[in-house]
Write a protein that holds these residues in place. Structure first.
Motif, short mmCIF file in Angstrom:
data_model
loop_
_atom_site.label_atom_id
_atom_site.label_comp_id
_atom_site.label_asym_id
_atom_site.label_seq_id
_atom_site.Cartn_x
_atom_site.Cartn_y
_atom_site.Cartn_z
N TYR A 13 16.43 -18.28 -44.26
CA TYR A 13 17.17 -19.46 -43.81
C TYR A 13 17.65 -20.30 -45.00
CZ TYR A 13 17.69 -24.01 -41.35
OH TYR A 13 18.15 -25.18 -40.85
N GLY A 14 16.75 -20.56 -45.92
CA GLY A 14 17.05 -21.48 -47.01
C GLY A 14 18.13 -20.98 -47.97
N ALA A 15 18.20 -19.65 -48.12
CA ALA A 15 19.12 -19.09 -49.11
C ALA A 15 20.56 -18.98 -48.59
CB ALA A 15 18.63 -17.72 -49.56
N CYS A 96 11.06 -9.28 -37.79
CA CYS A 96 11.32 -10.12 -36.62
C CYS A 96 11.91 -11.44 -37.10
CB CYS A 96 9.98 -10.34 -35.90
SG CYS A 96 9.98 -11.73 -34.77
N LEU A 97 13.12 -11.74 -36.64
CA LEU A 97 13.80 -12.96 -37.10
C LEU A 97 12.96 -14.22 -36.84
CD1 LEU A 97 16.35 -14.22 -38.34
CD2 LEU A 97 17.35 -14.30 -36.06
N TYR A 98 12.29 -14.25 -35.67
CA TYR A 98 11.49 -15.43 -35.32
C TYR A 98 10.29 -15.57 -36.26
CZ TYR A 98 14.04 -13.85 -31.20
OH TYR A 98 15.00 -13.36 -30.36
N GLY A 99 9.62 -14.44 -36.52
CA GLY A 99 8.48 -14.47 -37.44
C GLY A 99 8.92 -14.85 -38.84
N ASN A 100 10.03 -14.25 -39.30
CA ASN A 100 10.54 -14.56 -40.64
C ASN A 100 10.76 -16.06 -40.79
OD1 ASN A 100 10.70 -11.78 -40.86
ND2 ASN A 100 12.94 -11.67 -40.94
N LEU A 101 11.48 -16.65 -39.84
CA LEU A 101 11.82 -18.08 -39.97
C LEU A 101 10.59 -18.96 -39.77
CD1 LEU A 101 15.38 -18.57 -38.46
CD2 LEU A 101 14.69 -17.80 -40.70
N THR A 102 9.65 -18.53 -38.93
CA THR A 102 8.43 -19.33 -38.72
C THR A 102 7.69 -19.50 -40.03
OG1 THR A 102 8.17 -18.62 -36.44
CG2 THR A 102 6.19 -19.42 -37.55
N LEU A 103 7.52 -18.40 -40.77
CA LEU A 103 6.75 -18.49 -42.02
C LEU A 103 7.55 -19.18 -43.11
CD1 LEU A 103 4.53 -15.33 -42.37
CD2 LEU A 103 4.13 -17.49 -41.21
N GLU A 104 8.87 -19.02 -43.11
CA GLU A 104 9.66 -19.64 -44.16
C GLU A 104 9.81 -21.15 -43.94
OE1 GLU A 104 13.72 -18.31 -44.61
OE2 GLU A 104 14.18 -20.00 -45.92
N VAL A 105 10.21 -21.51 -42.75
CA VAL A 105 10.62 -22.89 -42.49
C VAL A 105 9.43 -23.81 -42.21
CG1 VAL A 105 11.95 -24.36 -40.93
CG2 VAL A 105 12.90 -22.18 -41.70
N GLU B 104 10.28 -13.90 -45.72
CA GLU B 104 11.54 -14.56 -46.07
C GLU B 104 12.40 -13.69 -46.98
OE1 GLU B 104 11.29 -18.29 -48.21
OE2 GLU B 104 13.42 -18.20 -48.66
N VAL B 105 11.80 -13.20 -48.04
CA VAL B 105 12.58 -12.57 -49.11
C VAL B 105 12.91 -11.11 -48.80
CG1 VAL B 105 12.53 -11.93 -51.55
CG2 VAL B 105 11.67 -14.16 -50.82
N GLY B 106 12.00 -10.43 -48.09
CA GLY B 106 12.24 -9.02 -47.79
C GLY B 106 12.41 -8.23 -49.08
N ARG B 107 13.31 -7.27 -49.04
CA ARG B 107 13.53 -6.45 -50.24
C ARG B 107 14.73 -6.93 -51.02
NH1 ARG B 107 10.61 -1.87 -49.55
NH2 ARG B 107 11.88 -0.55 -50.85
N HIS B 108 15.28 -8.06 -50.60
CA HIS B 108 16.51 -8.54 -51.23
C HIS B 108 16.27 -8.89 -52.70
CE1 HIS B 108 20.56 -10.03 -51.22
NE2 HIS B 108 20.14 -11.01 -51.97
N ASP B 109 15.12 -9.49 -52.96
CA ASP B 109 14.79 -9.87 -54.33
C ASP B 109 13.76 -8.87 -54.86
OD1 ASP B 109 13.62 -11.16 -56.61
OD2 ASP B 109 14.53 -13.02 -55.90
#
Lengths: 187, 187
Positions: A13-15, A96-105, B104-109
């Motif tokens: 999200y942030g990037a 999982c988009l929801y999991g990804n954003l939950t941990l990031e945001v 968040e970052v995945g394999r992008h970085d």
């Protein structure tokens, strides 16, 4: 909204900024701001729309006439399959988009957080309902048909998706069902 | 490095820039670039340093003389406690920095991803070693002392940390041990 989801699945999200979302979607920034106040507002709408589509699939599987455990198993198999598809189609397990954003945001972004909480709360309720049916049918003792158990099942899914993403290996998700059998004590 | 970890725990990797890290740390940008080539380079160093400190705690618990299952239980209790501490000290469950950045970052970085993979691989090896000891001591059949089982244990931890962060409720982590007993079939 599709462009935003696609970009955020890859880099979070942030990037990702509005300019990049517009470029990917092939629209002008002016058009963007005609429809959405901010990246945050777009993200909330995009998450809602994504879950609206996806939850129909969850309901179809979890509200079928099958044995409650077969429904849960089918849900987990479908989740694994979607990561296998991702690997096949774009070369990476996108998670999982929801999991990804939950941990990031986290709770930093109130609106996005509230939306993610709604989505996961609905998932917990849906799985809990199946556990309660299994209890009613005599397949599961009441102590293991709790909301906590439903959350533990979804936690196992999210955690294994994390490792599948880390290792770019969707096969990690192939053993989800025996793991859930263990969590529910029905192995 | 502490300032970077602190900021990233709250808002992730993509949303944090070098300027903000410098401001929080009370150093000038010039000084930053004297030591680190980029935010990426700092993040890799910060993650390595964080895990170096934390892994000593993991080893102390997992290599003790206790029964293998008591060691695993103690590890999970310590993980739960650190989220309870976070809630008490800063008002929020901040989750696991490695898990947050993985999703968040995945394999992008590439560099950050490789560092996270090393950390989680080491965690899997450490837990797997305890499962193998439990097998050697006759507490666990060989089929449940696998690397896959070690990963499943850590997945349950990461997944429950996700829900604890989502709901800002560290109590979700209080039932980790019975969940892991289920996963290992030792309930």
């Amino acid at each position: 909204m599709e462009a935003a989801c696609e970009l955020m699945r890859g880099r979070g999200y942030g990037a990702i900024g509005v300019a990049e979302i517009c470029e990917r979607a092939g629209v002008r920034k002016g058009s963007f701001y005609y429809f959405f106040e901010s990246k945050q507002a777009l993200t909330v709408e995009a998450l809602r729309q994504a879950w609206q589509g996806e939850s129909a699939g969850w309901r179809a599987v979890l509200e079928s006439e099958d044995h409650p455990f077969r429904r849960l198993e089918a849900l987990l198999r479908a989740q694994a399959q979607s990561q296998h598809d991702s690997k096949r189609d774009v070369g990476t397990v996108r998670g999982c988009l929801y999991g990804n954003l939950t941990l990031e945001v986290g709770r930093h972004d109130e609106a996005v957080h509230a939306c993610l909480k709604e989505i996961f709360d609905e998932q917990v309720v849906m799985v809990h309902k199946v556990l309660l049916e299994a209890y009613t049918d005599g397949h599961l003792p009441a102590t293991r048909a709790s909301r906590d158990h439903a959350r533990a099942v979804l936690a196992q899914l999210e955690g294994m998706v994390l490792f599948a993403k880390l290792d770019n290996d969707p096969h990690h998700l192939d053993t989800l069902w025996p793991q859930v059998e263990g969590l529910l004590g029905i192995a």
